[in-house]
Design an enzyme around this catalytic site. Structure first.
Site, PDB file in Angstrom:
ATOM      1  N   SER A 116     -62.930  -9.395 -54.477  1.00  0.00           N
ATOM      2  CA  SER A 116     -62.682 -11.084 -54.674  1.00  0.00           C
ATOM      3  C   SER A 116     -63.962 -11.784 -54.349  1.00  0.00           C
ATOM      4  O   SER A 116     -64.680 -11.251 -53.519  1.00  0.00           O
ATOM      5  CB  SER A 116     -61.702 -11.341 -53.937  1.00  0.00           C
ATOM      6  OG  SER A 116     -61.442 -13.067 -53.957  1.00  0.00           O
ATOM      7  N   TYR A 138     -57.738 -12.533 -45.572  1.00  0.00           N
ATOM      8  CA  TYR A 138     -57.744 -12.138 -46.616  1.00  0.00           C
ATOM      9  C   TYR A 138     -59.240 -11.852 -47.225  1.00  0.00           C
ATOM     10  O   TYR A 138     -59.701 -10.653 -47.772  1.00  0.00           O
ATOM     11  CB  TYR A 138     -56.863 -12.669 -47.664  1.00  0.00           C
ATOM     12  CG  TYR A 138     -57.185 -12.311 -49.242  1.00  0.00           C
ATOM     13  CD1 TYR A 138     -56.395 -11.376 -49.620  1.00  0.00           C
ATOM     14  CD2 TYR A 138     -58.128 -12.969 -50.065  1.00  0.00           C
ATOM     15  CE1 TYR A 138     -56.658 -10.902 -50.865  1.00  0.00           C
ATOM     16  CE2 TYR A 138     -58.281 -12.595 -51.503  1.00  0.00           C
ATOM     17  CZ  TYR A 138     -57.503 -11.336 -51.893  1.00  0.00           C
ATOM     18  OH  TYR A 138     -57.395 -11.009 -53.226  1.00  0.00           O
ATOM     19  N   LYS A 164     -61.565  -8.432 -48.099  1.00  0.00           N
ATOM     20  CA  LYS A 164     -62.471  -8.105 -49.362  1.00  0.00           C
ATOM     21  C   LYS A 164     -63.960  -8.201 -49.122  1.00  0.00           C
ATOM     22  O   LYS A 164     -64.507  -7.324 -49.782  1.00  0.00           O
ATOM     23  CB  LYS A 164     -62.096  -9.429 -50.127  1.00  0.00           C
ATOM     24  CG  LYS A 164     -60.726  -9.341 -50.741  1.00  0.00           C
ATOM     25  CD  LYS A 164     -60.268  -8.199 -51.494  1.00  0.00           C
ATOM     26  CE  LYS A 164     -59.133  -8.256 -52.021  1.00  0.00           C
ATOM     27  NZ  LYS A 164     -58.518  -7.067 -52.777  1.00  0.00           N
TER      28      LYS A 164
END
Length: 260
Positions: free
Chosen positions: A142, A155, A159
């Site tokens: 991401s 999160y 990534k």
């Protein structure tokens, strides 16, 4: 483009019941490849495979379940005789808010699915087939792994770690296995709904290309990366974000510059 033909090759795509995973499976199948789609339930895996059609099959396998992952690899080899492509697409984000406010359960789930699962599946695929015969792995990262945002820092950290692991694996598995990643921006998926659903017009306006992403935008890049057209690319993370990492595009529009 020469080299995009995947006829005779077989791919596993994790987290493929919808969104980017399903679009990737469809793109690989359209290029001639066999596809095994995984989802937590057999019902959703079968439904996704039916949307792909052709030789596609669905296998129930939670991304972090080692026994299920091993079984999926075995089924793939039994059914198609090879495992040439692995797309580690399964992802999750159960946490929201500052990192220091997250509990261990959310931390563990985020890193288990977003980081451990790609390591697990890549290891199984390499030992079962790719280490001897060669292959291509693509991890879904991401642009969050390259930036800082409020409330989704955990999160994004997972990534960022996946981007690092992609490079590490590219070296460890060379020259037989190529390992790359894609870094999507805001894409029209259920996982990313909080980033666009209530303010899509504003997100689109601030994006250089004037719209949010579609799953097919990411799928096309993945199909390229697993093909012979990308045979000298490894350890890279391809940003596919319509220019979102560049920043807010609104002040750069010609009308804004001219004061119109």
């Amino acid at each position: 483009m020469a080299g995009l033909d995947l006829t005779g090759r077989t791919a596993i795509v994790t987290g493929a019941s919808r969104g980017i995973g399903l679009a990737v499976a469809q793109a690989i199948a359209a290029a001639g490849g066999n596809v095994v789609l995984t989802s937590r339930s057999q019902e959703s895996a079968d439904a996704a495979a039916a949307q792909v059609g052709g030789t596609a099959i669905g296998v129930a396998a939670h991304a972090v379940d080692e026994e299920a992952a091993r079984r999926c690899v075995d089924v793939t080899l039994e059914r198609f005789g090879s495992l040439d492509i692995l797309v580690n697409n399964a992802g999750t984000n159960p946490s929201f808010g500052p990192i220091i406010d997250q509990d261990h359960a959310r931390f563990a789930k985020t890193f288990d699915v977003n980081l451990w699962a790609p390591v697990l599946w890549t290891g199984l695929a390499t030992k079962a087939w790719m280490g001897e015969h060669g292959g291509a792995v693509v991890n879904t990262a991401s642009i969050g792994g390259m930036a800082f945002e409020a409330n989704i820092g955990l999160y994004n950290a997972s990534k960022a770690a996946l981007i690092h692991v992609t490079k590490q694996l590219a070296l460890e598995l060379s020259p037989k296995v190529r390992v790359n990643a894609v870094a999507p921006g805001v894409v029209r998926t259920k996982l990313a709904e909080a980033l666009w659903k209530e303010h899509e017009q504003a997100v689109s306006a601030s994006t250089a290309m004037g719209r949010i992403g579609e799953p097919e935008d990411i799928a096309s890049a993945v199909a390229f990366l697993v093909s012979d057209a990308a045979s000298w690319i490894t350890g890279e993370t391809m940003v596919i974000d319509g220019g979102q990492l560049l920043g807010d595009a609104v002040p750069f529009r010609q009308g804004a510059q001219l004061g119109v």
